[in-house]
Design an enzyme around this catalytic site. Structure first.
Site, PDB file in Angstrom:
ATOM      1  N   ARG A  76      27.141  42.776 -49.372  1.00  0.00           N
ATOM      2  CA  ARG A  76      27.160  42.667 -48.114  1.00  0.00           C
ATOM      3  C   ARG A  76      25.885  42.433 -47.340  1.00  0.00           C
ATOM      4  O   ARG A  76      26.141  41.812 -46.171  1.00  0.00           O
ATOM      5  CB  ARG A  76      27.669  44.147 -47.375  1.00  0.00           C
ATOM      6  CG  ARG A  76      29.139  44.744 -47.759  1.00  0.00           C
ATOM      7  CD  ARG A  76      29.511  45.912 -47.144  1.00  0.00           C
ATOM      8  NE  ARG A  76      29.096  46.822 -48.430  1.00  0.00           N
ATOM      9  CZ  ARG A  76      29.143  48.051 -48.009  1.00  0.00           C
ATOM     10  NH1 ARG A  76      29.490  48.660 -46.855  1.00  0.00           N
ATOM     11  NH2 ARG A  76      29.007  48.855 -48.969  1.00  0.00           N
ATOM     12  N   GLY A  77      24.959  42.437 -47.988  1.00  0.00           N
ATOM     13  CA  GLY A  77      23.510  42.207 -47.356  1.00  0.00           C
ATOM     14  C   GLY A  77      23.318  40.857 -46.671  1.00  0.00           C
ATOM     15  O   GLY A  77      22.376  40.955 -45.683  1.00  0.00           O
ATOM     16  N   GLU A 127      21.285  35.089 -50.457  1.00  0.00           N
ATOM     17  CA  GLU A 127      21.133  36.486 -50.878  1.00  0.00           C
ATOM     18  C   GLU A 127      20.158  36.979 -49.917  1.00  0.00           C
ATOM     19  O   GLU A 127      19.428  36.208 -49.453  1.00  0.00           O
ATOM     20  CB  GLU A 127      20.826  36.487 -52.395  1.00  0.00           C
ATOM     21  CG  GLU A 127      20.531  37.772 -52.805  1.00  0.00           C
ATOM     22  CD  GLU A 127      21.407  38.816 -52.722  1.00  0.00           C
ATOM     23  OE1 GLU A 127      22.314  38.794 -51.768  1.00  0.00           O
ATOM     24  OE2 GLU A 127      21.741  39.500 -54.031  1.00  0.00           O
ATOM     25  N   ASP A 128      20.298  38.407 -49.798  1.00  0.00           N
ATOM     26  CA  ASP A 128      19.363  38.924 -48.977  1.00  0.00           C
ATOM     27  C   ASP A 128      18.121  39.294 -49.558  1.00  0.00           C
ATOM     28  O   ASP A 128      17.004  38.826 -48.936  1.00  0.00           O
ATOM     29  CB  ASP A 128      19.827  40.429 -48.512  1.00  0.00           C
ATOM     30  CG  ASP A 128      20.501  41.238 -49.524  1.00  0.00           C
ATOM     31  OD1 ASP A 128      20.433  40.960 -50.721  1.00  0.00           O
ATOM     32  OD2 ASP A 128      20.883  42.412 -49.191  1.00  0.00           O
ATOM     33  N   ASP A 135      15.293  41.420 -56.240  1.00  0.00           N
ATOM     34  CA  ASP A 135      14.190  42.405 -56.609  1.00  0.00           C
ATOM     35  C   ASP A 135      14.122  42.121 -58.292  1.00  0.00           C
ATOM     36  O   ASP A 135      13.130  41.416 -58.693  1.00  0.00           O
ATOM     37  CB  ASP A 135      14.604  43.924 -56.394  1.00  0.00           C
ATOM     38  CG  ASP A 135      13.745  44.885 -56.455  1.00  0.00           C
ATOM     39  OD1 ASP A 135      12.628  44.513 -56.991  1.00  0.00           O
ATOM     40  OD2 ASP A 135      14.218  45.920 -56.667  1.00  0.00           O
ATOM     41  N   THR A 136      14.845  42.728 -58.990  1.00  0.00           N
ATOM     42  CA  THR A 136      14.674  42.780 -60.430  1.00  0.00           C
ATOM     43  C   THR A 136      15.315  41.398 -61.074  1.00  0.00           C
ATOM     44  O   THR A 136      14.731  40.794 -62.043  1.00  0.00           O
ATOM     45  CB  THR A 136      15.607  43.900 -61.154  1.00  0.00           C
ATOM     46  OG1 THR A 136      16.944  43.709 -60.861  1.00  0.00           O
ATOM     47  CG2 THR A 136      15.203  45.304 -60.703  1.00  0.00           C
ATOM     48  N   GLY A 137      16.144  40.925 -60.209  1.00  0.00           N
ATOM     49  CA  GLY A 137      16.555  39.600 -60.575  1.00  0.00           C
ATOM     50  C   GLY A 137      18.017  39.724 -61.375  1.00  0.00           C
ATOM     51  O   GLY A 137      18.849  38.938 -61.776  1.00  0.00           O
ATOM     52  N   THR A 139      20.890  40.904 -60.556  1.00  0.00           N
ATOM     53  CA  THR A 139      22.205  40.713 -59.737  1.00  0.00           C
ATOM     54  C   THR A 139      22.276  39.026 -59.923  1.00  0.00           C
ATOM     55  O   THR A 139      23.420  38.528 -60.115  1.00  0.00           O
ATOM     56  CB  THR A 139      22.045  41.311 -58.191  1.00  0.00           C
ATOM     57  OG1 THR A 139      21.620  42.621 -58.179  1.00  0.00           O
ATOM     58  CG2 THR A 139      23.392  40.934 -57.522  1.00  0.00           C
ATOM     59  N   LYS A 189      10.898  40.152 -54.039  1.00  0.00           N
ATOM     60  CA  LYS A 189       9.900  41.108 -54.309  1.00  0.00           C
ATOM     61  C   LYS A 189       9.426  40.597 -55.798  1.00  0.00           C
ATOM     62  O   LYS A 189       9.982  41.145 -56.882  1.00  0.00           O
ATOM     63  CB  LYS A 189      10.390  42.270 -54.423  1.00  0.00           C
ATOM     64  CG  LYS A 189      10.710  43.145 -53.032  1.00  0.00           C
ATOM     65  CD  LYS A 189      10.882  44.502 -53.570  1.00  0.00           C
ATOM     66  CE  LYS A 189      12.052  45.076 -52.708  1.00  0.00           C
ATOM     67  NZ  LYS A 189      12.431  46.422 -52.958  1.00  0.00           N
ATOM     68  N   PHE A 229      10.500  49.143 -49.989  1.00  0.00           N
ATOM     69  CA  PHE A 229      12.012  49.192 -49.770  1.00  0.00           C
ATOM     70  C   PHE A 229      12.255  48.824 -48.299  1.00  0.00           C
ATOM     71  O   PHE A 229      11.430  49.602 -47.216  1.00  0.00           O
ATOM     72  CB  PHE A 229      12.570  50.803 -49.757  1.00  0.00           C
ATOM     73  CG  PHE A 229      14.130  50.829 -49.836  1.00  0.00           C
ATOM     74  CD1 PHE A 229      14.913  50.251 -50.770  1.00  0.00           C
ATOM     75  CD2 PHE A 229      14.953  51.148 -48.557  1.00  0.00           C
ATOM     76  CE1 PHE A 229      16.305  50.265 -50.662  1.00  0.00           C
ATOM     77  CE2 PHE A 229      16.238  51.166 -48.504  1.00  0.00           C
ATOM     78  CZ  PHE A 229      16.785  50.651 -49.439  1.00  0.00           C
ATOM     79  N   ASP A 272      20.547  47.616 -46.151  1.00  0.00           N
ATOM     80  CA  ASP A 272      20.867  49.054 -45.713  1.00  0.00           C
ATOM     81  C   ASP A 272      19.891  50.014 -46.084  1.00  0.00           C
ATOM     82  O   ASP A 272      19.260  49.793 -46.955  1.00  0.00           O
ATOM     83  CB  ASP A 272      22.284  49.208 -46.129  1.00  0.00           C
ATOM     84  CG  ASP A 272      22.289  49.727 -47.579  1.00  0.00           C
ATOM     85  OD1 ASP A 272      21.768  48.822 -48.339  1.00  0.00           O
ATOM     86  OD2 ASP A 272      23.016  50.704 -47.932  1.00  0.00           O
ATOM     87  N   ARG A 315      21.984  47.930 -41.090  1.00  0.00           N
ATOM     88  CA  ARG A 315      22.188  46.621 -41.607  1.00  0.00           C
ATOM     89  C   ARG A 315      21.920  45.877 -40.141  1.00  0.00           C
ATOM     90  O   ARG A 315      21.854  44.778 -40.132  1.00  0.00           O
ATOM     91  CB  ARG A 315      23.635  46.255 -42.286  1.00  0.00           C
ATOM     92  CG  ARG A 315      23.675  47.077 -43.607  1.00  0.00           C
ATOM     93  CD  ARG A 315      24.903  46.401 -44.184  1.00  0.00           C
ATOM     94  NE  ARG A 315      25.210  46.970 -45.270  1.00  0.00           N
ATOM     95  CZ  ARG A 315      25.086  46.960 -46.567  1.00  0.00           C
ATOM     96  NH1 ARG A 315      24.138  45.798 -46.805  1.00  0.00           N
ATOM     97  NH2 ARG A 315      25.557  47.658 -47.635  1.00  0.00           N
TER      98      ARG A 315
END
Ligand code: 5GP
Length: 183
Positions: free
Chosen positions: A46-47, A102-103, A106-108, A110, A134, A155, A162, A168
Protein backbone atom coordinates in the site's frame (compact mmCIF):
# COMPACT_ATOMS: atom_id res chain seq x y z
CA UNK A 1 -4.06 20.86 16.57
CA UNK A 2 -3.12 17.99 14.23
CA UNK A 3 -4.28 14.45 15.06
CA UNK A 4 -0.71 13.41 15.84
CA UNK A 5 1.61 14.66 18.57
CA UNK A 6 4.27 16.85 16.87
CA UNK A 7 6.54 16.36 19.90
CA UNK A 8 6.96 12.73 18.90
CA UNK A 9 7.34 13.21 15.17
CA UNK A 10 10.41 14.82 13.65
CA UNK A 11 10.07 16.05 10.05
CA UNK A 12 12.71 14.55 7.76
CA UNK A 13 11.37 15.81 4.41
CA UNK A 14 8.55 18.32 4.22
CA UNK A 15 5.90 18.38 1.48
CA UNK A 16 7.68 21.07 -0.59
CA UNK A 17 10.97 19.14 -0.54
CA UNK A 18 9.21 15.93 -1.62
CA UNK A 19 7.41 17.74 -4.42
CA UNK A 20 10.65 19.30 -5.71
CA UNK A 21 12.35 15.89 -5.75
CA UNK A 22 9.38 14.26 -7.49
CA UNK A 23 9.57 16.95 -10.17
CA UNK A 24 13.25 16.11 -10.77
CA UNK A 25 12.61 12.37 -10.87
CA UNK A 26 9.71 12.88 -13.26
CA UNK A 27 11.89 14.91 -15.63
CA UNK A 28 14.61 12.26 -15.53
CA UNK A 29 12.14 9.44 -16.18
CA UNK A 30 10.59 11.44 -19.03
CA UNK A 31 14.00 11.91 -20.67
CA UNK A 32 14.99 8.25 -20.19
CA UNK A 33 11.80 6.71 -21.59
CA UNK A 34 10.87 9.17 -24.34
CA UNK A 35 10.49 7.34 -27.65
CA UNK A 36 11.20 3.93 -26.12
CA UNK A 37 7.74 2.35 -26.36
CA UNK A 38 4.99 1.63 -23.90
CA UNK A 39 5.67 2.45 -20.26
CA UNK A 40 3.63 1.17 -17.35
CA UNK A 41 4.13 2.48 -13.82
CA UNK A 42 3.52 -0.29 -11.29
CA UNK A 43 2.75 1.01 -7.82
CA UNK A 44 3.39 -1.33 -4.91
CA UNK A 45 0.53 -1.18 -2.46
CA UNK A 46 0.00 0.00 0.00
CA UNK A 47 2.86 2.40 0.75
CA UNK A 48 3.51 3.85 -2.71
CA UNK A 49 0.13 5.47 -3.32
CA UNK A 50 1.02 9.14 -2.62
CA UNK A 51 4.38 8.80 -4.37
CA UNK A 52 3.01 7.26 -7.57
CA UNK A 53 0.12 9.74 -7.63
CA UNK A 54 2.52 12.70 -7.43
CA UNK A 55 5.34 11.26 -9.54
CA UNK A 56 3.12 10.27 -12.48
CA UNK A 57 1.99 13.88 -12.87
CA UNK A 58 5.59 14.95 -13.43
CA UNK A 59 6.13 12.38 -16.19
CA UNK A 60 5.43 13.97 -19.56
CA UNK A 61 4.70 10.71 -21.42
CA UNK A 62 1.55 8.65 -22.13
CA UNK A 63 2.07 6.16 -19.28
CA UNK A 64 -0.24 3.46 -17.98
CA UNK A 65 -0.63 3.03 -14.22
CA UNK A 66 -1.23 -0.32 -12.55
CA UNK A 67 -0.88 -1.63 -9.00
CA UNK A 68 0.01 -4.77 -7.16
CA UNK A 69 -0.01 -5.54 -3.47
CA UNK A 70 2.86 -7.09 -1.53
CA UNK A 71 3.12 -7.95 2.12
CA UNK A 72 6.05 -9.44 4.06
CA UNK A 73 5.53 -12.21 6.54
CA UNK A 74 6.91 -11.71 10.03
CA UNK A 75 7.80 -8.63 12.03
CA UNK A 76 9.44 -5.61 10.45
CA UNK A 77 12.39 -5.91 12.79
CA UNK A 78 13.34 -9.19 11.14
CA UNK A 79 12.34 -9.01 7.52
CA UNK A 80 11.91 -12.67 6.58
CA UNK A 81 12.17 -12.14 2.86
CA UNK A 82 9.07 -14.26 2.43
CA UNK A 83 6.80 -12.03 0.43
CA UNK A 84 3.14 -12.61 -0.31
CA UNK A 85 1.35 -11.09 -3.28
CA UNK A 86 -1.93 -9.76 -1.93
CA UNK A 87 -3.07 -8.28 -5.23
CA UNK A 88 -1.85 -8.84 -8.77
CA UNK A 89 -1.60 -6.46 -11.73
CA UNK A 90 -4.78 -5.84 -13.67
CA UNK A 91 -3.16 -6.39 -17.06
CA UNK A 92 -0.23 -8.27 -18.63
CA UNK A 93 3.03 -6.33 -19.03
CA UNK A 94 4.50 -8.48 -21.81
CA UNK A 95 6.53 -6.32 -24.20
CA UNK A 96 6.08 -3.15 -22.11
CA UNK A 97 8.63 -1.17 -20.13
CA UNK A 98 7.80 -1.57 -16.44
CA UNK A 99 8.80 1.00 -13.86
CA UNK A 100 8.12 -0.30 -10.36
CA UNK A 101 7.23 2.54 -7.99
CA UNK A 102 8.01 1.71 -4.36
CA UNK A 103 7.95 3.72 -1.15
CA UNK A 104 11.16 2.45 0.43
CA UNK A 105 13.84 -0.17 -0.13
CA UNK A 106 15.41 -1.44 3.08
CA UNK A 107 16.75 -5.02 2.96
CA UNK A 108 15.91 -5.27 -0.73
CA UNK A 109 14.18 -8.62 -0.20
CA UNK A 110 10.77 -7.35 -1.32
CA UNK A 111 12.17 -5.89 -4.55
CA UNK A 112 14.23 -9.01 -5.23
CA UNK A 113 11.08 -11.11 -5.05
CA UNK A 114 9.13 -8.69 -7.22
CA UNK A 115 11.82 -8.40 -9.92
CA UNK A 116 11.98 -12.20 -10.24
CA UNK A 117 8.20 -12.37 -10.44
CA UNK A 118 7.92 -9.61 -13.05
CA UNK A 119 10.68 -11.08 -15.24
CA UNK A 120 8.56 -14.20 -15.81
CA UNK A 121 5.98 -11.98 -17.55
CA UNK A 122 8.41 -11.03 -20.33
CA UNK A 123 8.36 -7.23 -20.07
CA UNK A 124 10.57 -5.19 -22.42
CA UNK A 125 12.46 -3.95 -19.31
CA UNK A 126 12.04 -3.53 -15.57
CA UNK A 127 13.41 -0.67 -13.50
CA UNK A 128 12.78 0.48 -9.95
CA UNK A 129 11.93 3.94 -8.65
CA UNK A 130 11.97 4.17 -4.87
CA UNK A 131 11.20 7.33 -2.97
CA UNK A 132 13.49 6.28 -0.13
CA UNK A 133 16.49 4.00 0.15
CA UNK A 134 18.23 2.80 3.31
CA UNK A 135 21.57 1.45 2.04
CA UNK A 136 22.64 0.32 5.53
CA UNK A 137 19.78 -2.18 5.62
CA UNK A 138 20.53 -3.88 2.30
CA UNK A 139 20.77 -7.67 2.53
CA UNK A 140 20.58 -8.40 -1.19
CA UNK A 141 21.74 -6.38 -4.16
CA UNK A 142 18.91 -4.86 -6.15
CA UNK A 143 19.51 -2.12 -8.68
CA UNK A 144 17.46 0.97 -7.80
CA UNK A 145 17.40 3.14 -10.88
CA UNK A 146 15.65 6.18 -9.42
CA UNK A 147 16.04 7.10 -5.74
CA UNK A 148 14.24 10.05 -4.19
CA UNK A 149 16.25 10.28 -0.98
CA UNK A 150 18.95 8.11 0.58
CA UNK A 151 18.32 7.93 4.31
CA UNK A 152 19.97 6.48 7.44
CA UNK A 153 18.68 3.30 9.03
CA UNK A 154 15.74 4.83 10.89
CA UNK A 155 12.05 3.92 10.88
CA UNK A 156 10.22 6.54 8.86
CA UNK A 157 6.51 7.29 8.57
CA UNK A 158 4.16 9.41 6.51
CA UNK A 159 3.60 10.07 2.79
CA UNK A 160 2.43 6.46 2.38
CA UNK A 161 4.59 4.85 5.05
CA UNK A 162 2.68 3.51 8.02
CA UNK A 163 3.08 3.25 11.76
CA UNK A 164 0.98 0.22 12.80
CA UNK A 165 -1.31 0.87 9.85
CA UNK A 166 -1.69 4.60 10.47
CA UNK A 167 0.08 7.87 9.53
CA UNK A 168 0.15 7.07 5.78
CA UNK A 169 -1.79 10.30 5.23
CA UNK A 170 0.86 12.62 6.69
CA UNK A 171 1.93 15.07 3.94
CA UNK A 172 5.59 14.82 5.04
CA UNK A 173 8.10 12.08 5.85
CA UNK A 174 8.96 11.92 9.51
CA UNK A 175 10.73 9.92 12.18
CA UNK A 176 9.05 8.81 15.36
CA UNK A 177 10.94 10.09 18.40
CA UNK A 178 10.36 8.83 21.90
CA UNK A 179 6.78 8.05 22.71
CA UNK A 180 3.85 7.18 20.45
CA UNK A 181 3.07 9.85 17.83
CA UNK A 182 -0.71 9.32 18.08
CA UNK A 183 -2.07 10.29 21.50
P1 5GP B 1 12.51 -4.56 2.36
O1 5GP B 1 11.98 -5.84 1.79
O2 5GP B 1 13.34 -3.76 1.39
O3 5GP B 1 13.25 -4.79 3.66
O4 5GP B 1 11.30 -3.71 2.84
C1 5GP B 1 10.44 -3.04 2.03
C2 5GP B 1 9.14 -2.73 2.76
O5 5GP B 1 9.29 -2.65 4.17
C3 5GP B 1 8.65 -1.37 2.34
O6 5GP B 1 7.84 -1.44 1.21
C4 5GP B 1 7.89 -0.91 3.57
O7 5GP B 1 6.57 -1.41 3.51
C5 5GP B 1 8.59 -1.57 4.73
N1 5GP B 1 9.55 -0.65 5.38
C6 5GP B 1 10.89 -0.69 5.32
N2 5GP B 1 11.43 0.32 6.03
C7 5GP B 1 10.40 1.03 6.55
C8 5GP B 1 10.32 2.21 7.38
O8 5GP B 1 11.29 2.85 7.80
N3 5GP B 1 9.06 2.64 7.69
C9 5GP B 1 7.94 1.99 7.28
N4 5GP B 1 6.76 2.50 7.65
N5 5GP B 1 7.97 0.88 6.49
C10 5GP B 1 9.20 0.40 6.14
Amino acid sequence: MPFYDPKHLEVMYDAATIEARNRELGAQITADYRGRGELVLVGVLRGSFPFIADLCRFIDLPVEVDFLGLSSYGSRAESSGIVRMTQDLSEPVKGKHVLVVEDIVDTGLTMKYLLANLQTREPASVRIASLLHKPEGMKVEVPIDYVGFTIPNRFVVGYGLDFAGKLRNLPFIGVVVGDKPIP
